[in-house]
Design an enzyme around this catalytic site. Sequence first.
Site, PDB file in Angstrom:
ATOM      1  CD  GLU A  56      38.422  29.385  87.037  1.00 44.16           C
ATOM      2  OE1 GLU A  56      38.919  28.412  86.683  1.00 44.16           O
ATOM      3  OE2 GLU A  56      37.761  28.796  88.152  1.00 44.16           O
ATOM      4  NE  ARG A  94      30.011  17.585  78.938  1.00 45.99           N
ATOM      5  CZ  ARG A  94      30.990  16.609  79.732  1.00 45.99           C
ATOM      6  NH1 ARG A  94      31.110  14.999  79.115  1.00 45.99           N
ATOM      7  NH2 ARG A  94      30.308  16.092  80.869  1.00 45.99           N
ATOM      8  CE  LYS A 118      38.495  20.949  74.924  1.00 43.76           C
ATOM      9  NZ  LYS A 118      37.863  20.665  76.472  1.00 43.76           N
ATOM     10  CB  THR A 156      33.588  29.835  87.099  1.00 39.84           C
ATOM     11  OG1 THR A 156      32.727  30.363  88.005  1.00 39.84           O
ATOM     12  CG2 THR A 156      35.368  29.650  86.977  1.00 39.84           C
TER      13      THR A 156
HETATM   14  P1  FAD Z   1      34.523  18.871  76.535  1.00 39.23           P
HETATM   15  O1  FAD Z   1      35.598  19.049  75.834  1.00 39.23           O
HETATM   16  O2  FAD Z   1      32.909  18.148  76.139  1.00 39.23           O
HETATM   17  O3  FAD Z   1      34.989  16.937  76.806  1.00 39.23           O
HETATM   18  C1  FAD Z   1      34.147  16.111  77.959  1.00 39.23           C
HETATM   19  C2  FAD Z   1      34.110  14.605  77.525  1.00 39.23           C
HETATM   20  O4  FAD Z   1      34.037  14.195  75.818  1.00 39.23           O
HETATM   21  C3  FAD Z   1      35.806  14.530  77.857  1.00 39.23           C
HETATM   22  O5  FAD Z   1      35.981  13.024  78.618  1.00 39.23           O
HETATM   23  C4  FAD Z   1      35.892  14.631  76.349  1.00 39.23           C
HETATM   24  O6  FAD Z   1      37.125  13.358  76.023  1.00 39.23           O
HETATM   25  C5  FAD Z   1      34.423  14.177  75.758  1.00 39.23           C
HETATM   26  N1  FAD Z   1      34.586  14.371  74.896  1.00 39.23           N
HETATM   27  C6  FAD Z   1      35.297  15.487  73.366  1.00 39.23           C
HETATM   28  N2  FAD Z   1      34.391  15.952  72.941  1.00 39.23           N
HETATM   29  C7  FAD Z   1      34.143  14.790  72.101  1.00 39.23           C
HETATM   30  C8  FAD Z   1      34.332  13.979  70.912  1.00 39.23           C
HETATM   31  N3  FAD Z   1      33.647  14.726  69.958  1.00 39.23           N
HETATM   32  N4  FAD Z   1      33.629  12.810  70.615  1.00 39.23           N
HETATM   33  C9  FAD Z   1      33.669  11.736  71.633  1.00 39.23           C
HETATM   34  N5  FAD Z   1      33.708  12.109  73.423  1.00 39.23           N
HETATM   35  C10 FAD Z   1      33.902  13.614  73.642  1.00 39.23           C
HETATM   36  N6  FAD Z   1      32.424  24.187  84.388  1.00 39.23           N
HETATM   37  C11 FAD Z   1      31.287  24.958  84.735  1.00 39.23           C
HETATM   38  O7  FAD Z   1      29.966  25.065  84.913  1.00 39.23           O
HETATM   39  N7  FAD Z   1      31.679  26.222  84.965  1.00 39.23           N
HETATM   40  C12 FAD Z   1      32.604  26.562  84.679  1.00 39.23           C
HETATM   41  O8  FAD Z   1      33.477  27.756  84.907  1.00 39.23           O
HETATM   42  C13 FAD Z   1      34.083  25.613  84.688  1.00 39.23           C
HETATM   43  N8  FAD Z   1      35.303  26.294  84.441  1.00 39.23           N
HETATM   44  C14 FAD Z   1      36.143  25.095  83.804  1.00 39.23           C
HETATM   45  C15 FAD Z   1      36.938  25.435  83.613  1.00 39.23           C
HETATM   46  C16 FAD Z   1      38.174  24.792  83.400  1.00 39.23           C
HETATM   47  C17 FAD Z   1      39.705  25.503  83.116  1.00 39.23           C
HETATM   48  C18 FAD Z   1      38.309  23.402  83.356  1.00 39.23           C
HETATM   49  C19 FAD Z   1      39.618  22.694  83.314  1.00 39.23           C
HETATM   50  C20 FAD Z   1      36.983  23.344  83.501  1.00 39.23           C
HETATM   51  C21 FAD Z   1      35.454  23.943  83.881  1.00 39.23           C
HETATM   52  N9  FAD Z   1      34.274  23.225  84.306  1.00 39.23           N
HETATM   53  C22 FAD Z   1      33.702  24.543  84.436  1.00 39.23           C
HETATM   54  C23 FAD Z   1      34.266  21.855  84.017  1.00 39.23           C
HETATM   55  C24 FAD Z   1      33.815  21.545  82.820  1.00 39.23           C
HETATM   56  O9  FAD Z   1      32.840  22.236  82.505  1.00 39.23           O
HETATM   57  C25 FAD Z   1      33.553  20.281  83.437  1.00 39.23           C
HETATM   58  O10 FAD Z   1      35.032  19.454  83.086  1.00 39.23           O
HETATM   59  C26 FAD Z   1      33.152  19.329  82.480  1.00 39.23           C
HETATM   60  O11 FAD Z   1      33.124  18.048  82.213  1.00 39.23           O
HETATM   61  C27 FAD Z   1      33.746  18.643  81.318  1.00 39.23           C
HETATM   62  O12 FAD Z   1      34.377  20.030  80.234  1.00 39.23           O
HETATM   63  P2  FAD Z   1      34.935  20.342  78.448  1.00 39.23           P
HETATM   64  O13 FAD Z   1      34.402  21.537  78.441  1.00 39.23           O
HETATM   65  O14 FAD Z   1      35.810  19.796  79.316  1.00 39.23           O
HETATM   66  O15 FAD Z   1      33.983  19.109  78.039  1.00 39.23           O
END
Ligand code: FAD
Length: 286
Positions: free
Chosen positions: A17, A108, A164, A48
């Site tokens: 990354e 997200r 997801k 990112t």
């Molecule tokens: P989600 O999958 O939407 O989950 C977020 C929260 O909501 C979790 O607690 C989950 O349990 C809950 N949730 C999910 N679906 C539901 C549902 N249907 N109903 C109720 N609750 C639900 N951030 C950036 O800004 N830029 C980046 O480039 C970036 N790269 C990343 C790369 C990796 C590998 C990782 C692990 C994280 C990265 N992040 C990045 C951070 C990420 O945006 C944050 O961790 C964010 O808070 C959650 O994103 P997510 O896509 O996991 O969210």
Amino acid sequence: MKISEIYKNKKRTLSFEIFPPKKDSRLDNIDDTLDVLAELSPDFISVTFGAGGSSNCNRTIELAKKIKYKYGIEPVVHLTCLHYDSAEIEEFARVLNAEGIENVLALRGDKSDKVPEKNVFRHSSDLINFLKPGYDFCFLGACYPECHPESPDRVSELRHLKYKVDAGAEALISQLFFDNDAFFNFNEECKIAGIDVPVIPGVMPVINAAQIKRMISMCNASFPERFQKIIRRYEDNKEALFDAGMSYALSQIIDLLVSDIPGIHLYTMNNPAVARRICEGIKNIV
Ligand code: FAD
């Protein structure tokens, strides 16, 4: 090539990354790091995407193009959705598609007091559901071996992760962790929950004290005593902490590589010295 295609022919991937250099510095500043990473022929390099409102998003796309067309390595573009509306997301997707980008890490994004949420996409699965009918991307998703900080419990975490995957995430990349057992346990739980896509562990070499403090405040990762001892002993000695942090990360990676896991994703922090040391340490193993 889509990451899902790579997994059809290969059991284990190596990926990195990187993040786009800040707007006021040259995009070429990343080339030293990319030159080192390219030597290991990674299966993909992910780029990112700035948090909502960041003006650096176009640089993500520029950098992904460079990885694909100059280095001949498959890029994965991170795309966050919390702070965008449908038209904005559609525009990002249109550009990615036009540039031949095939892999999107659907995210997200973090909540922020400074940037208003658009209340269109609440979860990463909403982003996948929105884009999947119109675009032939391979979607990846993020996962959290020690739980996302907003998750009430592990069962909800796994249930949401399954949403997801059911929405179309074809591989998951994990949040960093310092205790491999946390990842191994999570991997087993994923299998029990019916999550049957590759779950790729993300490893971040920790090399300076400021970075460690940031990690503690940002993510849920636990800090094993073995790791804390290194920090206590070397936090005021930059060179020693670099060596010890790299050795710790290498021992984590080797332990993962000899176990039945689908790959290693290394958070490089754009640091060519980090990339070089890790690549040197695993070049005969991957
Ligand atoms: P989600 O999958 O939407 O989950 C977020 C929260 O909501 C979790 O607690 C989950 O349990 C809950 N949730 C999910 N679906 C539901 C549902 N249907 N109903 C109720 N609750 C639900 N951030 C950036 O800004 N830029 C980046 O480039 C970036 N790269 C990343 C790369 C990796 C590998 C990782 C692990 C994280 C990265 N992040 C990045 C951070 C990420 O945006 C944050 O961790 C964010 O808070 C959650 O994103 P997510 O896509 O996991 O969210």
